[in-house]
Scaffold this motif. Structure first.
Motif, PDB file in Angstrom:
ATOM      1  N   UNK A  47       0.677  -1.152   0.007  1.00 57.65           N
ATOM      2  CA  UNK A  47      -0.064  -0.002  -0.069  1.00 57.65           C
ATOM      3  C   UNK A  47       0.966   1.231  -0.052  1.00 57.65           C
ATOM      4  N   UNK A  48       0.595   2.265  -0.887  1.00 55.10           N
ATOM      5  CA  UNK A  48       1.326   3.297  -1.017  1.00 55.10           C
ATOM      6  C   UNK A  48       0.619   4.549  -1.270  1.00 55.10           C
ATOM      7  N   UNK A  49       1.414   5.674  -0.783  1.00 53.41           N
ATOM      8  CA  UNK A  49       0.962   6.996  -0.904  1.00 53.41           C
ATOM      9  C   UNK A  49       1.336   7.634  -2.304  1.00 53.41           C
ATOM     10  N   UNK A  50       0.335   7.837  -3.203  1.00 53.77           N
ATOM     11  CA  UNK A  50       0.868   8.322  -4.443  1.00 53.77           C
ATOM     12  C   UNK A  50       0.560  10.006  -4.791  1.00 53.77           C
ATOM     13  N   UNK A  51       1.513  10.673  -5.123  1.00 57.97           N
ATOM     14  CA  UNK A  51       1.187  12.134  -5.591  1.00 57.97           C
ATOM     15  C   UNK A  51       1.403  12.310  -6.806  1.00 57.97           C
ATOM     16  N   UNK A  52       0.338  13.256  -7.523  1.00 59.29           N
ATOM     17  CA  UNK A  52       0.447  13.387  -8.854  1.00 59.29           C
ATOM     18  C   UNK A  52       0.336  14.805  -8.947  1.00 59.29           C
ATOM     19  N   UNK A  53       1.321  15.708  -9.679  1.00 56.00           N
ATOM     20  CA  UNK A  53       1.312  17.128  -9.524  1.00 56.00           C
ATOM     21  C   UNK A  53       1.791  17.565 -11.055  1.00 56.00           C
ATOM     22  N   UNK A  54       1.697  18.770 -11.163  1.00 61.50           N
ATOM     23  CA  UNK A  54       2.033  19.448 -12.465  1.00 61.50           C
ATOM     24  C   UNK A  54       1.931  20.875 -11.977  1.00 61.50           C
ATOM     25  N   UNK A  55       2.806  22.019 -12.530  1.00 55.60           N
ATOM     26  CA  UNK A  55       2.693  23.125 -12.517  1.00 55.60           C
ATOM     27  C   UNK A  55       1.363  23.771 -13.143  1.00 55.60           C
ATOM     28  N   UNK A  56       0.548  24.540 -12.588  1.00 58.10           N
ATOM     29  CA  UNK A  56      -0.691  25.067 -13.057  1.00 58.10           C
ATOM     30  C   UNK A  56      -1.714  24.235 -12.721  1.00 58.10           C
ATOM     31  N   UNK A  57      -1.413  22.892 -11.857  1.00 60.38           N
ATOM     32  CA  UNK A  57      -2.818  22.066 -11.742  1.00 60.38           C
ATOM     33  C   UNK A  57      -2.863  21.836 -10.250  1.00 60.38           C
ATOM     34  N   UNK A  58      -3.924  21.613  -9.490  1.00 59.13           N
ATOM     35  CA  UNK A  58      -3.817  21.044  -8.256  1.00 59.13           C
ATOM     36  C   UNK A  58      -3.393  19.727  -8.110  1.00 59.13           C
ATOM     37  N   UNK A  59      -2.399  19.533  -7.135  1.00 62.24           N
ATOM     38  CA  UNK A  59      -1.956  18.120  -6.853  1.00 62.24           C
ATOM     39  C   UNK A  59      -2.924  17.352  -6.509  1.00 62.24           C
ATOM     40  N   UNK A  60      -2.702  15.854  -6.700  1.00 61.54           N
ATOM     41  CA  UNK A  60      -3.758  14.947  -6.070  1.00 61.54           C
ATOM     42  C   UNK A  60      -2.618  13.803  -5.260  1.00 61.54           C
ATOM     43  N   UNK A  61      -3.227  13.733  -4.158  1.00 62.88           N
ATOM     44  CA  UNK A  61      -2.413  12.644  -3.232  1.00 62.88           C
ATOM     45  C   UNK A  61      -3.704  11.598  -2.831  1.00 62.88           C
ATOM     46  N   UNK A  62      -3.101  10.456  -3.260  1.00 62.30           N
ATOM     47  CA  UNK A  62      -4.017   9.298  -2.865  1.00 62.30           C
ATOM     48  C   UNK A  62      -3.474   8.005  -2.394  1.00 62.30           C
ATOM     49  N   UNK A  63      -4.127   7.074  -1.746  1.00 60.75           N
ATOM     50  CA  UNK A  63      -3.584   5.917  -1.135  1.00 60.75           C
ATOM     51  C   UNK A  63      -4.065   4.731  -2.120  1.00 60.75           C
ATOM     52  N   UNK A  64      -2.967   3.893  -2.638  1.00 59.58           N
ATOM     53  CA  UNK A  64      -3.314   2.758  -3.632  1.00 59.58           C
ATOM     54  C   UNK A  64      -2.604   1.505  -2.847  1.00 59.58           C
ATOM     55  N   UNK A  65      -3.571   0.556  -3.085  1.00 61.77           N
ATOM     56  CA  UNK A  65      -3.194  -0.968  -2.546  1.00 61.77           C
ATOM     57  C   UNK A  65      -2.894  -1.686  -4.101  1.00 61.77           C
ATOM     58  N   UNK A  66      -1.518  -1.905  -4.047  1.00 61.82           N
ATOM     59  CA  UNK A  66      -1.094  -2.572  -5.338  1.00 61.82           C
ATOM     60  C   UNK A  66      -0.479  -3.883  -5.161  1.00 61.82           C
ATOM     61  N   UNK A  67      -1.524  -4.709  -5.457  1.00 61.61           N
ATOM     62  CA  UNK A  67      -1.213  -6.242  -5.458  1.00 61.61           C
ATOM     63  C   UNK A  67      -1.391  -6.838  -6.845  1.00 61.61           C
ATOM     64  N   UNK A  68      -1.401  -6.090  -7.933  1.00 60.51           N
ATOM     65  CA  UNK A  68      -1.510  -6.697  -8.962  1.00 60.51           C
ATOM     66  C   UNK A  68      -1.481  -5.470 -10.128  1.00 60.51           C
ATOM     67  N   UNK A  69      -1.624  -5.551 -11.349  1.00 59.03           N
ATOM     68  CA  UNK A  69      -1.543  -4.399 -12.253  1.00 59.03           C
ATOM     69  C   UNK A  69      -2.696  -3.619 -12.028  1.00 59.03           C
ATOM     70  N   UNK A  70      -2.201  -2.114 -11.758  1.00 59.27           N
ATOM     71  CA  UNK A  70      -3.058  -1.463 -11.432  1.00 59.27           C
ATOM     72  C   UNK A  70      -3.198  -0.195 -12.515  1.00 59.27           C
ATOM     73  N   UNK A  71      -4.366   0.160 -13.149  1.00 61.31           N
ATOM     74  CA  UNK A  71      -4.667   1.246 -14.200  1.00 61.31           C
ATOM     75  C   UNK A  71      -5.345   2.260 -13.459  1.00 61.31           C
ATOM     76  N   UNK A  72      -4.944   3.639 -13.636  1.00 59.99           N
ATOM     77  CA  UNK A  72      -5.510   4.754 -13.235  1.00 59.99           C
ATOM     78  C   UNK A  72      -5.507   5.750 -14.307  1.00 59.99           C
ATOM     79  N   UNK A  73      -6.492   6.380 -14.521  1.00 60.16           N
ATOM     80  CA  UNK A  73      -6.669   7.738 -15.205  1.00 60.16           C
ATOM     81  C   UNK A  73      -6.686   8.894 -14.184  1.00 60.16           C
TER      82      UNK A  73
END
Length: 773
Positions: A47-73
Motif C-alpha cells: 500500500x502506497x501514498x501516490x502524489x500526482x502534480x504538475x505546474x498550474x494544476x492542483x496536486x492529487x495525493x491518494x492511497x493505493x493498494x497495489x497487489x496486481x496490475x493497477x490502471x488509473x486515469x
C-alpha cells in the motif's frame, strides 16, 4: 514486482498532460509522463501514498493498494487561483534552462488559438512566424524560412509522416486542423540525430490523443471554413478514436468582389483521424490518418511555362498520409517504437479550353519503415538508437492533353530511390552543472532504375545540347550512391540557479528538393531527388546561447547566435525553364551558402499578462561561382538570398483578466526582402526590353502589421454539457499596404513604371463561433 500505469489528463479538456510527476512517498521514486500523458511505474506489492502534480494544476495525493496490475486515469484540475495556467508553452517551467537542447520551441495549441488569426482561421504554421529565426517571403506565401533555409529545407511531420505541402489556398492557411493538434515543436538548432533528410529545421506536429473516457463533439463556424470533430471511446480505456474535419467553400466571397474575380474558386477540405488501442500496459497501437484537397481557380491566366494561353487555370493538389505505430514498453527503462509511414502528394494544373485543354501533373510517394529504441541506462545516461528506410517514387511532370486538344503529350521519367539511415544518441548528465547530448547519424541515398543517365561533354557548360551520351539502367539497378555521417552535439552548462549556457553543432544532409525558380514556391512545383548531377545539400550549423529564468520562472530571457554553412546550395540560371524539363540539372546551379544571426527573446509565462517579445538579426548569402560565365551569378560574388531579412521584431501579448475573457495582440516588423530591379532598357525591334545586371541587390519596402482579437468563453466553473466561445479578430488593424513584390513595366515614355503588389491591403475583421459538447 507490479506495475502502476495509466494516463494523466486535464479534467476539463481531457487532453494528456506532459511532464506530470507521479511520486510514491514511501519509496521516494517517481516518473514523469510523456507527451501522451502516459506513465508506468514498477513497485513491489503493498500500500502506497501516490502524489500526482504538475505546474498550474492542483496536486492529487491518494492511497493505493497495489497487489496486481493497477490502471488509473488521473484527472488534474486547473489551479485558477492566480490564473497561472495561462502559460505560453506546454514545457516544464524551467525546461528552457535545464534541457540540453537549444533552438527548440514548443507551443501548446491552446496558446496558438489565442493568437489573432487572419479571417478567424487559427493557423498552426503561421503562428511560428512570431518566433525568432522564422520568416517568410511575404503574406500568403507557402512555407517558412528558418535560419537562412529555403522552404523545402524544413522537414514538416504530422505524427511522423512528412508533409510536402503544408498549405491550403496557395499558402494562406496551413493544412493542420487546430481542433486535432496537441502541440507544435520547432527544431531550428541542436537537432537530435533521430531527425534527418532536410538541411534547415524540423517542424514536429503531434495530433492529440483521443479521449478514452467519454464522447465529445466540437467544431466551429468561421468566415473561411467550418470545422466539426468527434472523439471518444469505442471500448472504454482500451480503444478510442478521434476524427476532425474542415470544409471551406469560398466562391461566394469572390462574387462580392470586382468583375474580373467573380469566377475565382478557392475551396478546400481536410480530414484528420487518430485511433488508439491499448492492448495492455506494455503494448499500444496507434494509427493517424490525414486527407486533404485544394481547388484554386483563376478566372484568367497565361501558363507561359508550357507555352499555352488559357482563359482560366485551375490548381488542384491533395495529400494523403497514414502512420501506423506500435509502441512496446518492454519495461520502465526500455521502450521500442516501430512505425510504418505512407505519404502521397499530388498536384495538377488544369486548362479547360477545348483546343488547348490539358492537365499538367506531378506527384511524390514516400513510403517508410522505422524503428526507435529508447533505453534509460541509469539516472545519468539516456540512450536512443534507430533505423529507417524510405522508398521514394517521384513523377516530376506529365502533360496530358484534353480529348480535342492541340497540345502534345509529355511524360518525364519517374525518379526512384532508397534513403537509408541509422542513428545513436546518448544524453549524459555529467554532474549537476554539465549535461551532454551526443549523437551520430549515417544516411545514404541509393538511386535506382529504370533510368537513363546522361553524360555531358567536357569543357563546355552543361546544356541540353551538350549531352554526349546516355546510359540506360534496368529496373532496380543502383546507378548512384551518395551519403555520409551527420554528427550532432549539444552541451548545457549551469552557471547558477535559473541560468545556463548552451552550445551545439549539427550536420544535416538533404537528398530531395523542390525545383522552383519563383520567390514563393507554388504548391504545384515539382520535386527532384539528388542524382549524379544534383548533389545533396549539406548544412553545418554552430550555435551558442544564454538562457535565464527569473521571478520563479515567470520571466524567461534567451539569446542565441548561430552560424551555418551550406554546401551545394541551389539557385537557378536567369530565365530557367523547369516545367517539363527532362534534365533539370541544366537549369539549376549549385554553390555555397552561409547564414548567421542573433536571436533574442523575453517571455512572461504567468499572470494576467503573458506573451513574448523577440528581435532577430539574420543574414543569408549565396555564392554561385561555376567554371563558365553561364554558370555564375553576380560574377561569382556573394549575393543575398530571396528570403534574406536582416531585422525582425515580433511582439505577442495576451491579457486574461478572468477565465471568461481575454484580449490578444501581436505586432511584427521586418526588413523588406531582396528583389532584382532593371538597371537600364534596350529597344529591340521596337520592343522595350529591361536589362538586369546583378541579382537581389535592391529591396521592397519594410513590412509591419498589428493584429487584435478578443475571446469570450463560458464560465468554466459552471460545468455545462454545451460549451461555446466567440472570437472576434482584426488582421492588419491599421490597414497597412505591405508590399508582396515590386514589378516593372517598360514603356517608351519613361525608363520604368514601378508597381507595388499588396496581398492584404486593408484590415480584415472576422467573427468565429466555437462549440463543444
Amino acid at each position: 514486482m507490479y506495475s502502476l500505469t495509466g494516463y494523466v489528463r486535464d479534467s476539463v479538456t481531457r487532453q494528456p498532460i506532459q511532464g506530470a510527476n507521479i511520486f510514491i512517498l514511501e519509496t521516494r521514486r517517481g516518473v514523469t509522463t510523456g507527451r501522451d500523458g502516459f506513465f508506468i511505474l514498477s513497485v513491489p506489492a503493498g500500500t502506497y501514498t501516490v502524489k500526482v502534480s504538475h505546474v498550474g494544476f492542483k496536486p492529487i495525493v491518494t492511497s493505493m493498494n497495489i497487489r496486481e496490475l493497477v490502471y488509473r486515469e488521473v484527472l488534474l484540475a486547473d489551479d485558477t487561483k492566480n490564473l497561472e495556467e495561462v502559460t505560453v508553452t506546454t514545457e516544464a517551467p524551467d525546461r528552457n534552462v535545464r534541457k540540453v537542447e537549444l533552438g527548440v520551441t514548443q507551443l501548446a495549441i491552446k496558446n496558438i488559438k489565442r493568437i489573432p488569426a487572419f479571417m478567424g482561421e487559427v493557423d498552426v504554421v503561421r503562428s511560428l512566424l512570431l518566433l525568432p529565426g522564422v520568416s517568410t517571403v511575404g503574406e500568403g506565401a507557402p512555407g517558412l524560412n528558418v535560419r537562412g533555409g529555403s522552404t523545402d529545407q524544413n522537414l514538416v511531420l504530422m505524427d511522423e509522416a512528412p508533409i510536402f505541402n503544408a498549405s491550403h489556398l496557395m499558402g494562406f492557411f496551413s493544412v493542420f486542423n487546430p481542433d486535432a493538434v496537441r502541440d507544435v515543436t520547432l527544431h531550428r538548432g541542436g537537432i537530435a540525430p533521430g531527425y534527418g533528410g532536410r538541411a534547415s529545421s524540423v517542424l514536429d506536429i503531434k495530433i492529440k490523443e483521443p479521449d478514452n473516457q467519454q464522447w465529445t463533439v466540437n467544431g466551429g463556424i468561421g468566415l473561411v471554413s467550418s470545422r466539426l470533430g468527434v472523439e471518444g471511446p469505442i471500448v472504454k480505456n482500451k480503444f478510442s478514436v478521434l476524427a476532425a474535419s474542415r470544409l471551406a467553400i469560398n466562391d461566394f466571397l469572390f462574387r462580392l468582389g470586382p468583375v474580373n474575380l467573380r469566377d475565382t474558386r478557392a475551396n478546400f477540405y481536410d480530414f484528420t483521424t487518430k485511433l488508439k488501442y491499448l492492448l495492455n500496459e506494455h503494448h499500444t497501437i496507434t494509427f493517424t490518418g490525414y486527407a486533404g484537397k485544394d481547388v484554386f481557380k483563376l478566372p484568367s491566366d497565361s501558363l507561359a511555362s508550357v507555352e499555352v494561353n488559357a482563359s482560366s487555370t485551375q490548381y488542384n493538389y491533395q495529400t494523403i498520409n497514414g502512420t501506423l505505430r506500435w509502441n512496446y514498453s518492454i519495461n520502465d527503462r526500455l521502450n521500442l517504437a516501430t512505425t510504418a509511414i505512407l505519404s502521397h502528394y499530388a498536384s495538377e494544373n488544369v486548362a479547360p479550353d477545348s483546343s488547348n485543354a490539358f492537365r499538367l501533373t506531378s506527384s511524390i510517394l514516400h513510403r517508410q519503415l522505422k524503428a526507435d529504441l529508447s533505453f534509460l541506462a541509469n539516472d545519468f545516461h539516456s540512450l536512443q538508437g534507430g533505423l529507417s528506410v524510405i522508398d521514394y517514387r517521384i513523377q516530376p511532370n506529365q502533360l496530358i492533353p484534353g480529348p480535342f486538344s492541340n497540345v502534345l503529350p509529355v511524360t518525364l521519367p519517374i525518379e526512384r530511390a532508397y534513403e537509408l539511415a541509422a542513428y545513436v544518441q546518448d544524453e549524459w548528465t555529467v554532474n549537476d552543472n554539465l549535461s551532454v547530448m551526443a549523437g551520430l547519424r549515417y544516411s545514404e541515398l541509393l538511386n535506382r532504375g529504370p533510368a537513363e543517365v546522361r553524360t555531358y561533354q567536357e569543357g563546355v557548360p552543361r546544356e541540353p545540347e551538350t549531352v554526349a551520351s546516355a546510359k540506360t539502367y534496368r529496373s532496380g539497378a543502383i546507378y548512384n550512391r551518395t551519403g555520409g555521417f551527420e554528427p550532432r552535439l549539444a552541451l548545457r552548462f549551469t552557471l547558477a540557479e535559473g541560468q545556463s549556457i548552451k552550445a551545439g553543432y549539427n550536420r544535416m544532409r538533404q537528398y530531395i528538393q523542390q525545383i522552383t525558380n519563383t520567390t514563393a514556391a507554388l504548391p504545384t512545383s515539382r520535386w527532384a531527388l539528388s542524382n549524379p548531377y544534383i548533389l545533396p545539400q549539406i548544412a553545418d550549423q554552430w550555435s551558442v546561447g544564454y538562457f535565464r529564468n527569473t521571478s520563479g520562472n515567470m520571466y524567461e530571457l534567451s539569446a542565441e547566435v548561430y552560424y551555418k554553412t551550406i554546401r551545394n546550395a541551389i539557385d537557378y540560371k536567369d530565365g530557367a525553364q523547369l516545367v517539363l524539363t527532362p534534365a533539370p540539372e541544366t537549369e539549376l546551379l549549385q554553390g555555397q551558402g552561409r547564414a548567421y544571426g542573433l536571436e533574442t527573446m523575453v517571455r512572461k509565462s504567468k499572470g494576467f499578462w503573458t506573451g513574448w517579445a523577440s528581435y532577430t538579426y539574420a543574414r543569408t548569402f549565396l555564392t554561385i561561382d561555376g567554371p563558365y560565365p553561364e554558370e555564375r551569378i553576380n560574377n561569382g560574388n556573394a549575393y543575398p538570398a530571396n528570403f534574406d531579412k536582416p531585422h525582425t521584431v515580433n511582439i505577442a501579448a495576451v491579457y486574461r483578466p478572468s477565465t471568461r475573457f481575454n484580449i490578444s495582440l501581436n505586432f511584427t516588423y521586418s526588413t523588406g526582402r531582396p528583389v532584382t530591379q532593371p538597371y537600364a532598357r534596350a529597344r529591340v525591334n521596337g520592343v522595350i526590353v529591361p536589362i538586369f545586371i546583378d541579382r537581389n541587390q535592391q529591396r521592397i519596402p519594410d513590412y509591419h502589421r498589428l493584429d487584435f482579437s478578443m475571446q469570450f468563453e463560458q464560465d468554466p466553473a459552471k460545468n455545462k454539457r454545451w460549451q461555446s466561445s466567440w472570437i472576434f479578430s482584426v488582421y492588419n488593424v491599421y490597414a497597412r499596404r505591405n508590399a508582396y513584390s515590386v514589378f516593372f513595366k517598360m514603356n517608351s515614355r519613361s525608363l520604368t513604371d514601378a508597381y507595388k503588389l499588396s496581398i492584404f491591403g486593408t484590415a480584415f475583421p472576422s467573427l468565429t463561433y466555437n462549440f463543444k459538447f
